[in-house]
Design a protein around this motif. Structure first.
Motif, PDB file in Angstrom:
ATOM      1  N   PHE A 154     -19.733  62.421  53.406  1.00 61.29           N
ATOM      2  CA  PHE A 154     -18.517  62.869  53.678  1.00 61.29           C
ATOM      3  C   PHE A 154     -17.503  62.891  52.657  1.00 61.29           C
ATOM      4  CE2 PHE A 154     -13.956  62.050  55.211  1.00 61.29           C
ATOM      5  CZ  PHE A 154     -13.794  63.222  55.812  1.00 61.29           C
ATOM      6  N   TYR A 155     -17.569  62.049  51.586  1.00 62.95           N
ATOM      7  CA  TYR A 155     -16.822  62.079  50.123  1.00 62.95           C
ATOM      8  C   TYR A 155     -17.321  63.243  49.678  1.00 62.95           C
ATOM      9  CZ  TYR A 155     -15.212  57.559  51.712  1.00 62.95           C
ATOM     10  OH  TYR A 155     -14.613  56.428  52.326  1.00 62.95           O
ATOM     11  N   SER A 156     -18.821  63.438  49.528  1.00 63.47           N
ATOM     12  CA  SER A 156     -19.111  64.813  48.847  1.00 63.47           C
ATOM     13  C   SER A 156     -18.617  66.065  49.302  1.00 63.47           C
ATOM     14  CB  SER A 156     -20.669  64.688  49.015  1.00 63.47           C
ATOM     15  OG  SER A 156     -21.256  63.475  48.359  1.00 63.47           O
ATOM     16  N   VAL A 157     -18.594  65.934  50.893  1.00 63.89           N
ATOM     17  CA  VAL A 157     -18.070  67.167  51.358  1.00 63.89           C
ATOM     18  C   VAL A 157     -16.648  67.286  50.915  1.00 63.89           C
ATOM     19  CG1 VAL A 157     -17.251  68.140  53.649  1.00 63.89           C
ATOM     20  CG2 VAL A 157     -19.549  67.231  53.369  1.00 63.89           C
ATOM     21  N   LEU A 158     -15.736  66.158  51.007  1.00 59.10           N
ATOM     22  CA  LEU A 158     -14.513  66.359  50.412  1.00 59.10           C
ATOM     23  C   LEU A 158     -14.423  66.925  48.708  1.00 59.10           C
ATOM     24  CD1 LEU A 158     -12.996  63.070  52.031  1.00 59.10           C
ATOM     25  CD2 LEU A 158     -12.798  65.278  52.821  1.00 59.10           C
ATOM     26  N   ASN A 159     -15.371  66.223  48.194  1.00 60.61           N
ATOM     27  CA  ASN A 159     -15.052  66.909  46.663  1.00 60.61           C
ATOM     28  C   ASN A 159     -15.564  68.339  46.746  1.00 60.61           C
ATOM     29  OD1 ASN A 159     -14.708  64.312  45.772  1.00 60.61           O
ATOM     30  ND2 ASN A 159     -16.790  63.542  45.530  1.00 60.61           N
TER      31      ASN A 159
ATOM     32  N   GLY B  36     -23.409  72.481  48.132  1.00 64.73           N
ATOM     33  CA  GLY B  36     -23.388  70.943  48.310  1.00 64.73           C
ATOM     34  C   GLY B  36     -22.892  70.368  49.407  1.00 64.73           C
ATOM     35  N   MET B  37     -22.094  71.097  50.365  1.00 66.09           N
ATOM     36  CA  MET B  37     -21.862  70.452  51.551  1.00 66.09           C
ATOM     37  C   MET B  37     -23.020  70.298  52.514  1.00 66.09           C
ATOM     38  SD  MET B  37     -18.316  72.431  52.625  1.00 66.09           S
ATOM     39  CE  MET B  37     -16.838  72.357  51.446  1.00 66.09           C
ATOM     40  N   VAL B  38     -23.781  71.498  52.177  1.00 62.48           N
ATOM     41  CA  VAL B  38     -25.270  71.215  53.157  1.00 62.48           C
ATOM     42  C   VAL B  38     -26.104  70.280  52.588  1.00 62.48           C
ATOM     43  CG1 VAL B  38     -27.451  72.584  53.703  1.00 62.48           C
ATOM     44  CG2 VAL B  38     -25.369  73.589  53.761  1.00 62.48           C
ATOM     45  N   SER B  39     -26.222  70.022  51.336  1.00 65.43           N
ATOM     46  CA  SER B  39     -27.030  69.149  50.712  1.00 65.43           C
ATOM     47  C   SER B  39     -26.257  67.653  51.175  1.00 65.43           C
ATOM     48  CB  SER B  39     -26.811  69.194  49.130  1.00 65.43           C
ATOM     49  OG  SER B  39     -27.519  70.419  48.707  1.00 65.43           O
ATOM     50  N   ALA B  40     -25.153  67.340  51.193  1.00 62.81           N
ATOM     51  CA  ALA B  40     -24.387  66.282  51.579  1.00 62.81           C
ATOM     52  C   ALA B  40     -24.918  66.031  53.001  1.00 62.81           C
ATOM     53  CB  ALA B  40     -22.921  66.291  51.360  1.00 62.81           C
ATOM     54  N   ALA B  41     -25.104  66.952  53.813  1.00 61.59           N
ATOM     55  CA  ALA B  41     -25.260  67.067  55.442  1.00 61.59           C
ATOM     56  C   ALA B  41     -26.796  66.196  55.350  1.00 61.59           C
ATOM     57  CB  ALA B  41     -25.125  68.123  55.997  1.00 61.59           C
ATOM     58  N   LYS B  42     -27.690  66.996  54.452  1.00 56.51           N
ATOM     59  CA  LYS B  42     -29.009  66.434  54.733  1.00 56.51           C
ATOM     60  C   LYS B  42     -29.295  65.106  54.038  1.00 56.51           C
ATOM     61  CE  LYS B  42     -31.036  71.243  53.890  1.00 56.51           C
ATOM     62  NZ  LYS B  42     -31.818  71.962  53.185  1.00 56.51           N
ATOM     63  N   ALA B  43     -28.081  64.571  52.964  1.00 56.38           N
ATOM     64  CA  ALA B  43     -28.326  63.353  52.545  1.00 56.38           C
ATOM     65  C   ALA B  43     -28.079  62.202  53.501  1.00 56.38           C
ATOM     66  CB  ALA B  43     -27.674  63.271  51.230  1.00 56.38           C
TER      67      ALA B  43
ATOM     68  N   LEU C 266     -15.035  70.316  48.992  1.00 55.48           N
ATOM     69  CA  LEU C 266     -13.843  71.164  49.534  1.00 55.48           C
ATOM     70  C   LEU C 266     -13.016  71.195  48.540  1.00 55.48           C
ATOM     71  CD1 LEU C 266     -12.803  72.415  51.947  1.00 55.48           C
ATOM     72  CD2 LEU C 266     -11.918  70.603  52.793  1.00 55.48           C
ATOM     73  N   ASN C 267     -12.548  70.189  47.655  1.00 57.16           N
ATOM     74  CA  ASN C 267     -11.637  70.175  46.678  1.00 57.16           C
ATOM     75  C   ASN C 267     -11.770  71.170  45.568  1.00 57.16           C
ATOM     76  OD1 ASN C 267      -9.193  68.638  45.379  1.00 57.16           O
ATOM     77  ND2 ASN C 267     -10.559  68.527  43.816  1.00 57.16           N
ATOM     78  N   ASP C 268     -13.221  71.274  45.234  1.00 56.90           N
ATOM     79  CA  ASP C 268     -13.691  72.257  44.432  1.00 56.90           C
ATOM     80  C   ASP C 268     -13.496  73.949  45.067  1.00 56.90           C
ATOM     81  OD1 ASP C 268     -14.268  70.315  42.659  1.00 56.90           O
ATOM     82  OD2 ASP C 268     -16.387  70.600  42.989  1.00 56.90           O
ATOM     83  N   TYR C 269     -13.740  73.867  46.457  1.00 57.63           N
ATOM     84  CA  TYR C 269     -13.427  74.997  46.911  1.00 57.63           C
ATOM     85  C   TYR C 269     -12.012  75.655  46.792  1.00 57.63           C
ATOM     86  CZ  TYR C 269     -13.090  78.541  50.766  1.00 57.63           C
ATOM     87  OH  TYR C 269     -12.973  79.509  51.559  1.00 57.63           O
ATOM     88  N   ALA C 270     -10.993  74.565  47.144  1.00 60.70           N
ATOM     89  CA  ALA C 270      -9.783  74.804  47.086  1.00 60.70           C
ATOM     90  C   ALA C 270      -9.310  75.449  45.526  1.00 60.70           C
ATOM     91  CB  ALA C 270      -8.906  73.522  47.308  1.00 60.70           C
ATOM     92  N   GLY C 271     -10.119  74.746  44.775  1.00 62.30           N
ATOM     93  CA  GLY C 271      -9.893  75.257  43.238  1.00 62.30           C
ATOM     94  C   GLY C 271     -10.036  76.558  43.139  1.00 62.30           C
ATOM     95  N   GLN C 272     -11.205  76.975  43.560  1.00 57.53           N
ATOM     96  CA  GLN C 272     -11.547  78.428  43.559  1.00 57.53           C
ATOM     97  C   GLN C 272     -10.659  79.361  44.185  1.00 57.53           C
ATOM     98  OE1 GLN C 272     -13.925  79.426  41.602  1.00 57.53           O
ATOM     99  NE2 GLN C 272     -14.034  77.343  41.056  1.00 57.53           N
ATOM    100  N   ARG C 273     -10.002  78.773  45.324  1.00 60.75           N
ATOM    101  CA  ARG C 273      -8.802  79.656  46.035  1.00 60.75           C
ATOM    102  C   ARG C 273      -7.772  79.755  45.013  1.00 60.75           C
ATOM    103  NH1 ARG C 273     -11.849  82.311  48.665  1.00 60.75           N
ATOM    104  NH2 ARG C 273     -10.178  83.644  48.943  1.00 60.75           N
ATOM    105  N   GLU C 274      -7.429  78.688  44.170  1.00 58.23           N
ATOM    106  CA  GLU C 274      -6.451  78.887  43.347  1.00 58.23           C
ATOM    107  C   GLU C 274      -6.578  79.760  42.133  1.00 58.23           C
ATOM    108  OE1 GLU C 274      -5.904  75.036  41.892  1.00 58.23           O
ATOM    109  OE2 GLU C 274      -4.677  74.357  43.541  1.00 58.23           O
ATOM    110  N   VAL C 275      -8.066  79.790  41.778  1.00 64.31           N
ATOM    111  CA  VAL C 275      -8.655  80.867  40.595  1.00 64.31           C
ATOM    112  C   VAL C 275      -8.193  82.146  41.320  1.00 64.31           C
ATOM    113  CG1 VAL C 275     -10.394  81.641  39.529  1.00 64.31           C
ATOM    114  CG2 VAL C 275      -9.931  79.347  39.557  1.00 64.31           C
TER     115      VAL C 275
END
Length: 572
Positions: A71-76, A249-256, A78-87
């Motif tokens: 879940f923390y990986s998903v949050l990370n 990365g979110m999918v990989s976190a789900a598989k982990a 998502l934070n990177d995703y938010a950074g791309q929206r800022e880009v």
């Protein structure tokens, strides 16, 4: 097709059209601005969401479960995703919106210049037309005056009554008007020729040139809009690969997520290291009854227990809970409620169960080893710097590094001492765990043990005539701060396979919310059974009527010890 040849007479319409083009460009720029504001707000909300659900605890308190880590990986991600929206928002702000606004200002200035040139050309043509029209009107007026003067001259010349002077005067006036009409005619012809020439230049040179510039400007505006449309899409397309990585990365976190691993972590986190409790011994309460050979009552006491006990012992407390309790409650089976009365954590973690204590000690040793390695690296670096200074005095004074080197060496010695101390405690814990297993195996092979109980120090007492009566009355609860028990006694106190006998009872003077594992929660005025006396550390081991056991502060209870308690535990 050219505006200059096809739209030579549509100056006003072209004025309106070019203004509409600039307004449309600014409207699109406003659309882009609102879109990038949406992206920025979306990114901000995503970051706030991630911040809200990120763990706020220290690194040591973070859960190690794979589901939490994923879940923390998903949050990370998502934070990177938010950074791309800022880009995306930044790209749109600089390459689309900013470019459009700058281009709009340039278009306005260029359009104004071209329209001013067109208006000047039109004004000059109007001026030429007015001059031609004035000369035309003057020529027309002079011709009418000449015609009137001719009529007057002809009338007087034919009139026999007119004098010669009147005829000569009329003739002179006629010649004057005729001459002025001829001059007006020549002026009108010149102005007409000039106007025709200026009009030809206006509609064949000036206006086509101006309209061509306006056409080029409008076409460039159209091209610019197309480029910004493309830039608008490219700003989104450029971040798609990184966004795809975030989603991967979110999918990989789900598989982990590993349920088996989480279950093993639960075991590692809460395993105490204690052995399960053994069987309850039979307690004979009929030993004080006198029987004869002719008594028809059949004793329920097992033969082995009668042989072991020998003679009838003193009568137990009638409220003894062992007759009702079917299963002994595990000492750490109930999680104590969180209490404001916080017992201090001991340096050697002796307040923890053996297995948890071993893990905490090992963790501290690892941390100290890392700190020691850092200090060693710093010492080596300082020594190298000192050698460089000694070989090249101009670079620095070697003696200036000696205090720092000494301080580093002192820190290393302190860390080595701490590591040795913790390793000693760890060795004791591991040794006790192995010895506990040996004693457990021995207890299984020799189920019948003496009536006396094993003390935490390993001694036995069979003296059933010891008298214990130590009333404790406190007028107020103790001051904050808990006594530090011996670091070795906590583990050995729970090596017994059988429940300890009751040696007294106590009444709670105050309520106590046990916080640490091994303590017992009690309410005010609650009556408990004493199964182990205070050994000088401020704690008394007690048992509730439900069978739950644990430690309570001695100063919180009023204790009454039973006389001649059989199997009373004595510590020497």
């Amino acid at each position: 097709m050219s505006w200059g040849t096809e739209l030579w007479d549509q100056f006003d319409n072209l004025d309106k059209h070019t203004q509409w083009g600039i307004d449309f460009l600014e409207r699109y720029a406003k659309f882009v601005k609102e879109r990038l504001d949406i992206e920025q707000n979306y990114a901000k909300q995503l970051r706030n969401l991630v911040k809200k659900y990120c763990p706020k605890r220290s690194k040591d308190e973070e859960p190690r479960f794979t589901s939490c880590l994923s879940f923390y990986s998903v949050l990370n991600e998502l934070n990177d995703y938010a950074g791309q929206r800022e880009v995306v928002a930044e790209e749109m702000a600089h390459k689309v919106y900013g470019e459009l606004m700058r281009y709009s200002q340039d278009l306005k200035a260029e359009r104004k210049h071209h329209l001013q040139e067109g208006r000047k050309a039109q004004q000059y043509l109007d001026h030429c037309w007015k001059q031609m029209d004035n000369s035309k009107k003057k020529f027309e007026r002079e011709c009418r005056e000449a015609e009137k003067s001719q009529i007057t001259y002809d009338r007087l010349d034919n009139d026999i009554n007119a004098t010669k002077s009147e005829v000569e005067k009329a003739k002179a006036q006629f010649y004057l008007r005729t001459h002025m009409a001829d001059e007006s005619k020549n002026e009108y012809a010149a102005q007409l020729q000039n106007f025709n020439a200026e009009q030809w230049k206006h509609f064949n040179n000036a206006i086509p040139h101006i309209f061509k510039n306006l056409q080029d400007m409008d076409e460039r505006r159209t091209v610019k809009l197309g480029e910004t449309y493309r830039s608008f899409a490219e700003a989104e397309r450029r971040v798609i690969p990184i966004i795809t990585k975030c989603l991967d990365g979110m999918v990989s976190a789900a598989k982990a997520v590993d349920n088996k691993r989480d279950s093993s972590i639960v075991i590692e986190s809460f395993k105490s290291g204690f052995e399960p409790p053994g069987d309850f011994p039979f307690e004979d309460f009929s030993q004080n009854l006198s029987r004869t050979g002719s008594d028809g009552t059949i004793s329920n006491t097992p033969k082995g227990d009668r042989d072991r006990d020998g003679a009838p012992g003193p009568r137990q407390d009638p409220k003894h809970p062992m007759s009702r309790t079917k299963n002994k409650l595990w000492l750490f089976g109930k999680k104590p409620k969180w209490s404001v009365k916080m017992a201090p954590s001991l340096e050697d973690f002796s307040h923890l169960p053996p297995e948890q204590r071993r893990k905490r000690l090992q963790q501290r040793i690892d941390e100290l080893s890392k700190e020691l390695q850092k200090e060693m690296d710093q010492r080596d670096a300082l020594n190298k710097m000192k050698d460089v200074y000694e070989k090249n005095p101009q670079m620095g004074d070697p003696s200036s590094l000696q205090p720092k080197i000494s301080e580093t060496i002192c820190n290393m010695e302190k860390l080595r001492s701490e590591i040795h101390k913790n390793e000693t405690w760890l060795a004791e814990v591991e040794g006790k765990q192995s010895s506990r297993g040996d004693r457990r195996h021995s207890a299984d092979n020799h189920h019948h043990t003496p009536q006396g109980r094993e003390s935490p120090e390993g001694s036995y007492t069979d003296d059933t005539s010891q008298e214990h009566h130590t009333p404790h009355k406190r007028s107020s609860p103790p001051q904050p701060g808990q006594p530090n028990p011996d670091p070795h006694e906590f583990d050995d106190e729970f090596d017994d396979d059988d429940p300890l006998p009751v040696i007294g009872h106590c009444k709670a003077l105050y309520s106590f919310d046990g916080q640490n594992e091994g303590t017992l929660v009690m309410a005010e005025d609650e009556v408990l059974y004493i199964i182990e006396e205070d050994k000088g550390d401020g704690w008394t081991r007690a048992r509730k009527q439900s069978g739950e056991e644990g430690y309570v502060p001695t100063s919180y209870v009023e204790i009454t010890m039973e006389k001649n308690s059989k199997g009373a535990v004595t510590y020497i």
